[in-house]
Each structure stands twice: as C-alpha cells, then as structure tokens.
Design a protein around this motif. Structure first.
Motif, PDB file in Angstrom:
ATOM      1  N   GLU A  71       0.778  -1.074   0.103  1.00 55.77           N
ATOM      2  CA  GLU A  71      -0.047  -0.060   0.022  1.00 55.77           C
ATOM      3  C   GLU A  71       0.953   1.307  -0.021  1.00 55.77           C
ATOM      4  O   GLU A  71       0.507   2.320  -0.651  1.00 55.77           O
ATOM      5  CB  GLU A  71      -0.925   0.015   1.326  1.00 55.77           C
ATOM      6  CG  GLU A  71      -1.770   1.091   1.401  1.00 55.77           C
ATOM      7  CD  GLU A  71      -3.218   0.934   0.309  1.00 55.77           C
ATOM      8  OE1 GLU A  71      -3.871   1.839   0.369  1.00 55.77           O
ATOM      9  OE2 GLU A  71      -3.138   0.032  -0.175  1.00 55.77           O
ATOM     10  N   LEU A  88       2.412   1.694  -3.409  1.00 54.91           N
ATOM     11  CA  LEU A  88       1.478   2.283  -4.364  1.00 54.91           C
ATOM     12  C   LEU A  88       1.264   3.664  -4.496  1.00 54.91           C
ATOM     13  O   LEU A  88       0.814   4.474  -5.076  1.00 54.91           O
ATOM     14  CB  LEU A  88       0.022   1.370  -4.195  1.00 54.91           C
ATOM     15  CG  LEU A  88      -0.026   0.047  -4.764  1.00 54.91           C
ATOM     16  CD1 LEU A  88      -1.417  -0.674  -4.435  1.00 54.91           C
ATOM     17  CD2 LEU A  88       0.115   0.055  -6.344  1.00 54.91           C
ATOM     18  N   ARG A  89       1.149   4.240  -2.943  1.00 58.84           N
ATOM     19  CA  ARG A  89       0.668   5.600  -2.510  1.00 58.84           C
ATOM     20  C   ARG A  89       1.978   6.429  -3.151  1.00 58.84           C
ATOM     21  O   ARG A  89       1.903   7.387  -3.789  1.00 58.84           O
ATOM     22  CB  ARG A  89       0.533   5.867  -1.053  1.00 58.84           C
ATOM     23  CG  ARG A  89      -0.742   5.362  -0.590  1.00 58.84           C
ATOM     24  CD  ARG A  89      -1.194   5.783   0.600  1.00 58.84           C
ATOM     25  NE  ARG A  89      -2.397   5.297   0.866  1.00 58.84           N
ATOM     26  CZ  ARG A  89      -3.053   5.781   2.283  1.00 58.84           C
ATOM     27  NH1 ARG A  89      -2.613   6.374   2.879  1.00 58.84           N
ATOM     28  NH2 ARG A  89      -4.457   5.276   2.402  1.00 58.84           N
ATOM     29  N   ALA A 119       1.592   6.739  -6.818  1.00 61.55           N
ATOM     30  CA  ALA A 119       0.519   7.828  -7.264  1.00 61.55           C
ATOM     31  C   ALA A 119       1.065   9.031  -7.125  1.00 61.55           C
ATOM     32  O   ALA A 119       0.856  10.019  -8.033  1.00 61.55           O
ATOM     33  CB  ALA A 119      -0.706   7.381  -6.298  1.00 61.55           C
ATOM     34  N   ARG A 179     -10.036  -0.836  -7.253  1.00 65.22           N
ATOM     35  CA  ARG A 179      -9.070   0.257  -6.966  1.00 65.22           C
ATOM     36  C   ARG A 179      -7.707  -0.120  -7.264  1.00 65.22           C
ATOM     37  O   ARG A 179      -6.772   0.767  -7.750  1.00 65.22           O
ATOM     38  CB  ARG A 179      -9.390   0.768  -5.476  1.00 65.22           C
ATOM     39  CG  ARG A 179      -8.458   2.065  -5.130  1.00 65.22           C
ATOM     40  CD  ARG A 179      -8.872   2.506  -3.720  1.00 65.22           C
ATOM     41  NE  ARG A 179      -8.840   1.638  -2.629  1.00 65.22           N
ATOM     42  CZ  ARG A 179      -7.694   1.337  -1.804  1.00 65.22           C
ATOM     43  NH1 ARG A 179      -6.540   1.861  -2.232  1.00 65.22           N
ATOM     44  NH2 ARG A 179      -7.791   0.610  -1.004  1.00 65.22           N
ATOM     45  N   TYR A 180      -7.244  -1.181  -6.570  1.00 66.33           N
ATOM     46  CA  TYR A 180      -5.857  -1.805  -6.970  1.00 66.33           C
ATOM     47  C   TYR A 180      -5.588  -2.030  -8.248  1.00 66.33           C
ATOM     48  O   TYR A 180      -4.433  -1.711  -9.087  1.00 66.33           O
ATOM     49  CB  TYR A 180      -5.564  -2.780  -6.123  1.00 66.33           C
ATOM     50  CG  TYR A 180      -5.472  -2.687  -4.578  1.00 66.33           C
ATOM     51  CD1 TYR A 180      -4.255  -1.700  -4.135  1.00 66.33           C
ATOM     52  CD2 TYR A 180      -6.072  -3.284  -3.513  1.00 66.33           C
ATOM     53  CE1 TYR A 180      -4.244  -1.534  -2.759  1.00 66.33           C
ATOM     54  CE2 TYR A 180      -5.926  -3.093  -2.284  1.00 66.33           C
ATOM     55  CZ  TYR A 180      -4.971  -2.097  -2.080  1.00 66.33           C
ATOM     56  OH  TYR A 180      -4.833  -1.870  -0.595  1.00 66.33           O
ATOM     57  N   LYS A 194      -6.974  -0.504 -10.883  1.00 66.27           N
ATOM     58  CA  LYS A 194      -6.726   0.762 -11.530  1.00 66.27           C
ATOM     59  C   LYS A 194      -5.197   1.281 -11.178  1.00 66.27           C
ATOM     60  O   LYS A 194      -4.450   1.840 -12.060  1.00 66.27           O
ATOM     61  CB  LYS A 194      -7.600   1.836 -11.033  1.00 66.27           C
ATOM     62  CG  LYS A 194      -7.626   3.160 -11.620  1.00 66.27           C
ATOM     63  CD  LYS A 194      -8.916   4.015 -11.247  1.00 66.27           C
ATOM     64  CE  LYS A 194      -8.611   5.349 -11.771  1.00 66.27           C
ATOM     65  NZ  LYS A 194      -9.773   6.323 -11.549  1.00 66.27           N
ATOM     66  N   SER A 195      -4.757   1.121  -9.916  1.00 70.42           N
ATOM     67  CA  SER A 195      -3.494   1.480  -9.407  1.00 70.42           C
ATOM     68  C   SER A 195      -2.433   1.055 -10.287  1.00 70.42           C
ATOM     69  O   SER A 195      -1.471   1.580 -10.600  1.00 70.42           O
ATOM     70  CB  SER A 195      -3.287   1.437  -8.006  1.00 70.42           C
ATOM     71  OG  SER A 195      -4.012   2.137  -7.365  1.00 70.42           O
ATOM     72  N   TYR A 196      -2.685  -0.195 -10.628  1.00 71.90           N
ATOM     73  CA  TYR A 196      -1.751  -1.233 -11.368  1.00 71.90           C
ATOM     74  C   TYR A 196      -1.958  -0.943 -12.698  1.00 71.90           C
ATOM     75  O   TYR A 196      -0.912  -1.620 -13.681  1.00 71.90           O
ATOM     76  CB  TYR A 196      -1.741  -2.631 -11.121  1.00 71.90           C
ATOM     77  CG  TYR A 196      -0.713  -2.781  -9.735  1.00 71.90           C
ATOM     78  CD1 TYR A 196       0.507  -3.331  -9.922  1.00 71.90           C
ATOM     79  CD2 TYR A 196      -1.270  -3.101  -8.463  1.00 71.90           C
ATOM     80  CE1 TYR A 196       1.294  -3.592  -8.898  1.00 71.90           C
ATOM     81  CE2 TYR A 196      -0.698  -3.194  -7.444  1.00 71.90           C
ATOM     82  CZ  TYR A 196       0.709  -3.703  -7.526  1.00 71.90           C
ATOM     83  OH  TYR A 196       1.400  -3.595  -6.443  1.00 71.90           O
TER      84      TYR A 196
END
Length: 419
Positions: free
Chosen positions: A8, A11-12, A15, A213-214, A216-218
C-alpha cells in the motif's frame, strides 16, 4: 489508525510520483502553447516573414508515453500542440485500447490475424501465496513466455484483492490476495482478467471495491465487475493490428443466497451475472456493433465434471447467436472440451491455472488455449498443455506434452463441438 502494508505504501508513492509528472507535463504544455501562440501572433501581424516565419512556426514535439514525435507547420501548430498537451502516459506494449467508433466493416475486419491466449482459474492461496510473498514475478515465470507470444492474454481472477473485509458467512472456501497479485499477473504477461466468478466478493463489497481500486493503480484492466451494472457488463475494448476486439466477462456460478447481493445493479457494485441471459446477450449485441471480434469469458459449469452441462451448452449458443465469436470459460476445476460451434469457437472449461490444489491429476492438468482469429473468422486454435507444479503452471514437453494434447482433444467427444 490502520497501519499501511508495504504494498500500500509503494502504491501511494507511485501515485504521488504520477501526480507530480502530470503537473510537470501540464506546465510544459502550457509554456509551449503560450510560446507558439506568441509566434503565431507575430506571424499574423507581419513581424516575422519568409524563412524566419517558417522556422519559427515549425516545431518537433515528443508526446509523453506514446514514444512518437510530430513536426507541424504554422497552419497546424495550435491543433498539434493541443494533441501533445492532452496525450496521456498510458502505454500498452501489445494491446492498445481505443474507444474510437468506426463504421462497420466486413467479416474480416482489418484483414490481419490476431492471436488471443486464455488461461483458467487463478488465485493466490496456500503455496501460491508463499510464492507471491517471496517474489511476485516468480509465480507465473514458467508460463509467461507462452503468453508473451500472443497478442493478448486473459485469465479468470478468482479472488478478491484487498487487505480488508471478513469472509462471507456460510462459504466453505473464501479467497483473498494482496495487491501484489496484479504485479504477478503483469509479470506473467497477462493483459486482462475477469472477476465475474463465485469468489470475487468473498470478503464483502468493501474488498471488492478494493480489487477495482488496486487494479486501477496497477493499470490492469478487469471485466465482469464494476461499481454499477453498466461497468460490470461493459466490454474491454482494444485495437490490435487494426482489429477492434471486445471482451466481456460474466458468471453463471454464484451461491444461490448471494445472487441478488453480488449482482451489479443501477448504482450498485457487483459482478456481471449470466443468470440473466437476456441482459448478457444484450451486452454482446451492443459490443458487436463496434467490434470486429467479440469474446465472452464465462464462469460456468459443474465442478469435477469433464462434460459441459445443458446450461453451458444453452448459454454458449445464445451468446453466439447474439454475436459472440469466441466463448471460453472455467469453474469445473478440471478441463472440459473445446472446438468449433458453427463459425464460432467454444471452450467449456479451461481448468485450474494458478492454483493451490494438488489433490488429483485432473485438478493439476492445465494449459493455455490459443485462438487465432481474423475479424469473425476463426483461423485456428491450439492447446499448449501444462501441469500445475507448486501452484504454478509449467508447460509440458516430450511424451508428457503429447499425452496432454491427446487428453485435451479427447474431451471434445461429449461436447457436440467439431474440430
């Protein structure tokens, strides 16, 4: 306050870096636009002329993410600058997504052949979770070269991806994985996954929304689920070699007491249900209008049965009548047969793929289905036999490969499909 896991936090950080890059790109684009507008004003007022005007009015711009450059003249400066400023950083190496609508074409689309590869059920429990935690890139390392040869590769993601939620009461098996699952899929050269299955919401709706959500992050596309019915039944659209491909996902396997709560609705998150055949065939017909090739990946069938059920046969025929060219599926935890149904192609059961179960030969027998298609024409198909070893699929060779091929071909006998 809940502490963040390392994934997490990573990922932040990513972003935040993306937001900084976007701001920098926006600032540079503004400066470029302002400069060119100033030059254009000078040209219009006659302050520059002849070669000086031509030199000032021509520029070369490298667009972010797409690895292309453009040279524009003064007459097209404004349009080119706007294009450069709005280009996003999303780059697809093999499958380039597009939403552009173009007029209907013939059965062969652009005329170019495209190879699509399909694997079966994937989750990250037991021994697979141990591999994932140790090294996400190792989980599918053996099968990754097979997927890499295809123009697009797809699997069934049979787990929720989240740190949150609680197991659904009454379910015997519930699956959950950390966000690094998407890193494993991407390292395995998987381009797309369906989340329409009977484990996609195992840990509640909060965990399902985390999955979206994850992903989309990846920057990993999913089908078969969404924040509402429109998203869940929407196809993934991509253009490959000029061919417009549309892929949908849906499930005809949901615990009877969960069908209502798990099915996506108006303003209601969930998965695409194949119990409502009319809704699914309508989605296929809509996809057909803007695609050269339509694919549906279903979760259907009866566990431990090598032959398709009457429900599988019926829905496959309905989807093909609605415009699907390829229908593939999984759920039985063993392989079922594949072959041609009229002009279309059907594979009723791809079996397990990345899976913890090692309790029978049928549950560890797996492979990759490759279908080559030119628009609506099925040019050919191929089965690449593999065996699940330590939770991961490994291609077979020699006599084991020959035996795997013979076994897969033999499954066609009870399907009423042709070669």
């Amino acid at each position: 306050m809940t502490s963040l896991g390392p994934e997490e936090r990573r990922l932040r950080r990513e972003a935040k870096r993306r937001r900084i890059r976007r701001r920098r790109i926006g600032a540079l684009a503004f400066v470029a636009f302002a400069s060119l507008a100033f030059v254009a004003g000078l040209v219009a007022s006659g302050a520059l002329g002849g070669r000086e005007a031509a030199a000032a009015g021509s520029t070369t711009t490298e667009t972010t993410g797409t690895q292309t450059s453009e040279t524009t003249t003064a007459a097209t400066t404004t349009a080119a600058t706007t294009t450069a400023a709005t280009t996003t950083a999303a780059t697809t190496t093999r499958a380039t997504t597009t939403n552009a609508e173009t007029p209907p074409r013939g059965r062969l689309g652009s005329g170019s052949a495209v190879t699509l590869a399909f694997g079966g059920d994937v989750h990250f429990e037991g021994i697979v979770r141990s591999k994932l935690d140790a090294s996400p890139t190792s989980v599918m390392a053996a099968i990754a070269p097979v997927f890499k040869k295809a123009d697009l590769a797809m699997v069934n993601l049979e787990t929720t991806v989240s740190y949150r939620g609680a197991p659904t009461p009454g379910k015997t098996y519930t699956f959950r994985a950390p966000p690094s699952a998407f890193r494993a899929l991407k390292a395995g050269n998987v381009d797309l996954a369906t989340v329409a299955n009977n484990h996609g919401i195992d840990y509640g709706m909060t965990s399902f929304l985390d999955t979206l959500r994850y992903a989309k992050s990846y920057r990993f596309p999913l089908v078969g689920g969404g924040r509402n019915a429109a998203q869940a039944y929407a196809p993934y659209r991509t253009t490959i070699k000029g061919q417009r491909i549309a892929i949908l996902g849906a499930s005809q396997v949901i615990d009877s007491n969960l069908i209502s709560s798990w099915t996506a609705g108006v303003g209601k998150p969930g998965i695409a249900s194949a119990y409502d055949v009319g809704r699914l065939t309508a989605a296929v017909r809509a996809a057909r209008k803007k695609a050269d090739t339509v694919v549906v990946y279903l979760h259907f069938g009866e566990e431990r049965h090598p032959c398709p059920s009457s429900m599988q046969v019926s829905i496959a025929r309905s989807l093909i009548a609605a415009g699907a060219d390829i229908v593939v599926g999984s759920h039985a935890h063993q392989q079922q047969g594949g072959g041609r149904l009229g002009r279309a192609f059907v594979d009723y059961g791809l079996g397990n793929f990345v899976w913890y179960s090692q309790n029978s030969s049928a549950s560890t027998t797996t492979g990759v289905l490759e279908v080559t298609v030119t628009g609506r024409r099925i040019d050919g198909y191929k089965w690449v036999p593999a065996r699940i070893t330590g939770g991961s699929p490994t291609p077979l060779s020699g006599s084991a490969r020959s035996a795997g091929l013979a076994s897969w071909r033999g499954l066609r006998a009870c399907t009423n499909l042709s070669r």
